[in-house]
Design an enzyme around this catalytic site. Structure first.
Site, short mmCIF file in Angstrom:
data_model
loop_
_atom_site.label_atom_id
_atom_site.label_comp_id
_atom_site.label_asym_id
_atom_site.label_seq_id
_atom_site.Cartn_x
_atom_site.Cartn_y
_atom_site.Cartn_z
N ASP B 66 -1.42 -37.51 57.37
CA ASP B 66 -1.10 -38.84 56.94
C ASP B 66 -0.62 -38.92 55.55
O ASP B 66 -0.72 -37.85 54.80
CB ASP B 66 -2.36 -39.70 57.11
CG ASP B 66 -3.64 -39.13 56.35
OD1 ASP B 66 -3.40 -38.22 55.39
OD2 ASP B 66 -4.74 -39.77 56.63
N ASP B 128 -15.98 -45.93 58.41
CA ASP B 128 -15.84 -46.94 59.45
C ASP B 128 -15.44 -46.53 60.74
O ASP B 128 -14.78 -47.39 61.49
CB ASP B 128 -14.71 -47.79 58.87
CG ASP B 128 -13.45 -47.09 58.12
OD1 ASP B 128 -13.51 -45.96 58.44
OD2 ASP B 128 -12.54 -47.87 57.72
N HIS B 130 -12.64 -44.22 60.88
CA HIS B 130 -11.37 -43.77 61.03
C HIS B 130 -11.28 -42.27 61.17
O HIS B 130 -12.15 -41.75 60.93
CB HIS B 130 -10.52 -44.49 60.11
CG HIS B 130 -10.68 -43.72 58.75
ND1 HIS B 130 -11.46 -44.18 57.77
CD2 HIS B 130 -10.09 -42.65 58.27
CE1 HIS B 130 -11.39 -43.54 56.42
NE2 HIS B 130 -10.41 -42.58 56.73
#
Lengths: 232, 232, 232, 232
Positions: B66, B128, B130
């Site tokens: 990413d 969270d 992810h």
């Protein structure tokens, strides 16, 4: 995902047969899981000609991926159909056939792991978006091989095949994701809309086969009619 | 999924390091994708000792999964962090580093396919749920590598790192499913609840990492604290 | 062939251990064949610490690659040594140990194929150029697992271990070529000349291990002394 | 080694075609090396019908495994023949063709490694036991891709094709051993004796193809005539 569009049922069957035979022609144990039903009839017809009584494919082992037991019958609907369509006419040695049943389903994933995993699986697509026995309303993506108890109120309820309270078993999404090469064959106009839903729509348990978009080596073989609603 | 529970951060790091070095020690090109952040700090520390100036690992190529671009900087947050944590201290040859950027993301999946695919990927887990840049509210399971435009109202919005209108890129669930060996490391009590959610709960886009349950060769390495809420 | 040169026996052992643990940490059945003798002592010592009583490596199955039967003993020299060095101190489950014996050797290659093949094999190098039980004067490169009858006049005859007429079994060159990752460890000055012969000389049955140059995924780990005569 | 015996040239060609198409139908980059000459003519004829102008096989990349340069011609004998037999009639995209030449041969093994390795190679057998350009008197089993200078006194000297002093290049035994699936096709009575020599005789540089017995995934497809001298 690789989508191969063939002009008709025969060409679709021929391509699927080539993929399976190519895999089976390797110099090692090959574990195959193949589908019952109408879609693969052409695939098996041409495979039988090659495999029957041949010494060349004794390295191939067969596994069914779902099963529906039948009262008063030793074997269930899936394996009975596979015997009729392929195992019996191709003279497959009984030692190379590894039935999944309601009794042994809890060992299926471990057994496959012990046997080296599935090299290829041939599946079809249900008009309601199901694959194997992963039906709308009863599929959870986190499932390995599991048992479903039919309530009789499922949208896909088939009255003459299943009765209320019937149980069937199927390899789940996690099990199918482990197959080294997954091959889906679909033909006919009636399934064109669902082909689009599951291959080009969101991944959703509403259409269980949509999860196959996540498979790392997934070949889809369609005839022109089944492909007619795809965005190309 | 194989869950390895180690007693602490050091043991977790050691095991992850072993897996990566084992893969890298093969006699062929190895394509690795590795994570930035705090969790892998121990992994890289011991890898650097072995890899630095060694002629033994020139067969290894690196890919980030990413990237978040930074105004007025040539390179983004992820690759900058990876350089600091590993590439620079390990003296990795520039020719073996293949940055993913906002400019080239649309070619990422094809490029990886052309290079023979990723042999291993090391990832962490967000508090969270992810993984990579697949965040709650912006993840679709059917995605390959994709670009996200931040609205500023995301639940995971991090004010000092991102501004409204910022774009970042990430390999998506379909891309990650293609990795031959996926390794997730998680440590600490703060993530114990999320570890349970994503590994033992339903597969849901609400907790994007839950989709990793579907990966066919997935090793999870946890310290005791991160594993403390798992059903065992 | 990938040659990794480490500074000493400890570093050589550590690298071999990493490769094996990396392989074993995957989420699938792993079939390993490991060597008896002195060379792997350091490898097993650090593996035992990690593997002993761990729930993380129950997916690993073990196979010995050669065996020398002993009169009046239930088990042969190799498996007895492996039990002492590794299986017993590491508490390996008996169901995960698959002994090769003089009785079952003719099924070894088929059994391995049925079990999915060997994922990794750790071997040593004999001072005379042998690997496994593939000795000078008794090795044919075209052999699968085979039995050797000792005449007592072999150049490698070891009087206190073998008697005239003794038979032993070994996986042959063809069997070893099928291993997915082959790892050779060698240490010490005494073997430096033979290391050069087998890794940089012609492929010849005179030095059986020279055939390993043909293996498609072959990692050699040497200490500085064993590597001291190599052309670099 | 898996030996498939087919009744004639057509059946042999059909089976080889199935294996190649099965491999090519996967959802990933596929690297193929295929042979020039007369033996594969039937294979290519049926492949062309399927591959020509098809969007389904753009993932396939082609590599020749040997080359003989021709004075005053831009391209050598092998690639010229492959163009005529397959690349041109099948409309293969130029970007998917990766010629091996006398100029670039020293990079061939590294290039293949960088591209992810060869998934399959289709080869023939010479009447003198050669495979690729690995000829009796010039083959060393320890060779990667190498260059041969013809002295003019070789037993296999072909006067109208080669002149004294000519150089040609070929992938060597080590290079071929790395191919994931190796497929050998042989037809005709004239080669029956050599088929027996190389498949059931000793591994010897005198008959270079005998080394292929060591390949870990080797499928041999023979017509009845070529198989007529085999021990069955």
């Amino acid at each position: 995902m690789k989508i191969i569009i063939e002009k008709d049922f025969e060409a679709m069957s021929e391509t699927a047969k080539n993929i399976l035979l190519g895999c089976m022609s390797q110099d090692k144990r090959i574990n195959l899981s193949i589908t019952a039903g109408n879609t693969p009839v052409g695939v098996y017809k041409s495979m039988i000609e090659i495999v029957k009584d041949s010494p060349n494919y004794t390295n191939v082992h067969y596994y069914n991926f779902d099963e529906i037991p039948v009262t008063d019958q030793a074997e269930g609907i899936t394996i009975t159909d596979l015997r009729k369509l392929y195992f019996t006419p191709a003279n497959i040695n009984e030692a190379n056939i590894h039935p999944l049943t309601v009794e042994n389903y809890a060992q299926q994933d471990r057994r496959l792991a012990m046997d080296g995993g599935l090299d290829a699986m041939l599946i079809g697509l249900g008009g309601d978006g199901h694959f194997c026995g992963n039906m709308p309303t009863t599929t959870s993506f986190e499932n390995l091989t599991y048992k479903v108890k039919v309530s009789g109120e499922e949208p896909w309820f088939v009255p003459d095949m299943m009765e209320k309270g019937l149980e069937f078993v199927t390899m789940g999404p996690v099990s199918v994701m482990r197959v080294k090469h997954l091959i889906l064959i679909v033909n006919g106009k009636k399934k064109a809309e669902m082909v689009k839903n599951v291959l080009q729509g969101p991944v959703t348990e509403e259409y269980p086969a949509s999860v196959l978009q996540l498979h790392p080596n997934f070949t889809v073989i369609l005839d022109e009619e089944a492909a007619s609603k795809l965005d190309r």
